[in-house]
Scaffold this motif. Structure first.
Motif, PDB file in Angstrom:
ATOM      1  N   ARG A   1       4.341  -1.260  -4.689  1.00 48.55           N
ATOM      2  CA  ARG A   1       4.763  -2.638  -4.970  1.00 48.55           C
ATOM      3  C   ARG A   1       4.931  -2.911  -6.462  1.00 48.55           C
ATOM      4  O   ARG A   1       5.021  -4.057  -6.883  1.00 48.55           O
ATOM      5  CB  ARG A   1       3.774  -3.617  -4.355  1.00 48.55           C
ATOM      6  N   THR A   2       4.997  -1.840  -7.245  1.00 43.05           N
ATOM      7  CA  THR A   2       5.159  -1.995  -8.691  1.00 43.05           C
ATOM      8  C   THR A   2       6.442  -2.755  -9.029  1.00 43.05           C
ATOM      9  O   THR A   2       6.443  -3.634  -9.890  1.00 43.05           O
ATOM     10  CB  THR A   2       5.162  -0.611  -9.366  1.00 43.05           C
ATOM     11  N   ALA A   3       7.529  -2.425  -8.372  1.00 44.70           N
ATOM     12  CA  ALA A   3       8.808  -3.088  -8.654  1.00 44.70           C
ATOM     13  C   ALA A   3       8.711  -4.585  -8.399  1.00 44.70           C
ATOM     14  O   ALA A   3       9.289  -5.392  -9.141  1.00 44.70           O
ATOM     15  CB  ALA A   3       9.915  -2.469  -7.814  1.00 44.70           C
ATOM     16  N   GLU A   4       7.976  -4.972  -7.372  1.00 42.12           N
ATOM     17  CA  GLU A   4       7.797  -6.389  -7.064  1.00 42.12           C
ATOM     18  C   GLU A   4       7.081  -7.105  -8.206  1.00 42.12           C
ATOM     19  O   GLU A   4       7.428  -8.228  -8.561  1.00 42.12           O
ATOM     20  CB  GLU A   4       7.014  -6.530  -5.755  1.00 42.12           C
TER      21      GLU A   4
ATOM     22  N   HIS B   1      -8.617   0.735  -6.113  1.00 35.00           N
ATOM     23  CA  HIS B   1      -8.650   0.873  -4.672  1.00 35.00           C
ATOM     24  C   HIS B   1      -7.817   2.082  -4.274  1.00 35.00           C
ATOM     25  O   HIS B   1      -6.876   2.465  -4.959  1.00 35.00           O
ATOM     26  CB  HIS B   1      -8.051  -0.379  -4.010  1.00 35.00           C
ATOM     27  N   LYS B   2      -8.147   2.674  -3.142  1.00 30.19           N
ATOM     28  CA  LYS B   2      -7.332   3.776  -2.649  1.00 30.19           C
ATOM     29  C   LYS B   2      -5.957   3.223  -2.316  1.00 30.19           C
ATOM     30  O   LYS B   2      -5.817   2.161  -1.729  1.00 30.19           O
ATOM     31  CB  LYS B   2      -7.960   4.389  -1.407  1.00 30.19           C
ATOM     32  N   GLY B   3      -4.936   3.968  -2.716  1.00 30.18           N
ATOM     33  CA  GLY B   3      -3.572   3.530  -2.445  1.00 30.18           C
ATOM     34  C   GLY B   3      -3.123   2.381  -3.316  1.00 30.18           C
ATOM     35  O   GLY B   3      -2.280   1.594  -2.918  1.00 30.18           O
ATOM     36  N   SER B   4      -3.698   2.265  -4.507  1.00 29.46           N
ATOM     37  CA  SER B   4      -3.290   1.189  -5.412  1.00 29.46           C
ATOM     38  C   SER B   4      -2.620   1.775  -6.648  1.00 29.46           C
ATOM     39  O   SER B   4      -2.721   2.965  -6.922  1.00 29.46           O
ATOM     40  CB  SER B   4      -4.488   0.337  -5.815  1.00 29.46           C
ATOM     41  N   GLU B   5      -1.928   0.913  -7.361  1.00 24.15           N
ATOM     42  CA  GLU B   5      -1.263   1.288  -8.610  1.00 24.15           C
ATOM     43  C   GLU B   5      -1.616   0.246  -9.660  1.00 24.15           C
ATOM     44  O   GLU B   5      -1.819  -0.922  -9.332  1.00 24.15           O
ATOM     45  CB  GLU B   5       0.253   1.332  -8.416  1.00 24.15           C
ATOM     46  N   ILE B   6      -1.675   0.688 -10.904  1.00 24.03           N
ATOM     47  CA  ILE B   6      -1.931  -0.215 -12.021  1.00 24.03           C
ATOM     48  C   ILE B   6      -0.610  -0.438 -12.751  1.00 24.03           C
ATOM     49  O   ILE B   6       0.057   0.520 -13.151  1.00 24.03           O
ATOM     50  CB  ILE B   6      -2.979   0.375 -12.992  1.00 24.03           C
TER      51      ILE B   6
END
Length: 160
Positions: free
Chosen positions: A90-93, A52-57
């Motif tokens: 939100r990777t840290a979460e 998704h746009k604005g997402s991180e894996i």
């Protein structure tokens, strides 16, 4: 004298070969990669989920190992690597909640195994969709709206 020099000579050859391989295989700097984006692939045989746009894996740190039990004996092991697609920032979460996340994902994998989900042609698209949906549901219980999906990045079954 030659026998004493041989290990040193071999060590120097190994260091030179390793250094040369490092120079040859060194990745391009990011600025060069931006100038030459990768060519699009034409392999349309297997659809791949798009981020998704604005997402991180977020790759979870360790693999999941699922024993497949029949007649009170382990007859196979399934090994999976999972990643979490999360909203940007939100990777840290995800990493903070990883122990709880791993626990619920592992339970969902055990449930899938107990229903026979890893038997037969377990990598068929339909079977993988069922597994992804189950993993996504339990991950959402832990991460709420931070999660966009669960990616199965590696899967293997080893009969014992």
């Amino acid at each position: 004298m030659l026998a004493k020099m041989l290990p040193l000579f071999l060590l120097l050859i190994g260091l030179a070969a390793g250094g040369g391989a490092g120079v040859v295989l060194k990745p391009e700097p990011e600025s060069a990669q931006a100038e030459h984006p990768p060519e699009p692939t034409t392999d349309h045989a297997t659809p791949r989920p798009e981020a998704h746009k604005g997402s991180e894996i977020v790759k979870l740190n360790n693999q999941f190992v699922i024993p497949l039990v029949a007649k009170d004996r382990i007859n196979a092991l399934v090994v999976l690597s999972l990643s979490i697609e999360t909203t940007a920032g939100r990777t840290a979460e995800v990493y903070d909640r990883e122990p709880k996340l791993r626990d619920v994902l592992l339970q969902a994998l055990f449930d899938h195994a107990n229903r026979g989900g890893f038997q037969g042609e377990f990598t068929k698209a339909r079977n993988m969709d069922v597994l992804r949906a189950a993993l996504g549901d339990v991950a959402q219980e832990v991460l709420g709206d931070a999660i966009l999906g669960v990616l199965i990045t590696e899967i293997a079954r080893q009969d014992v």
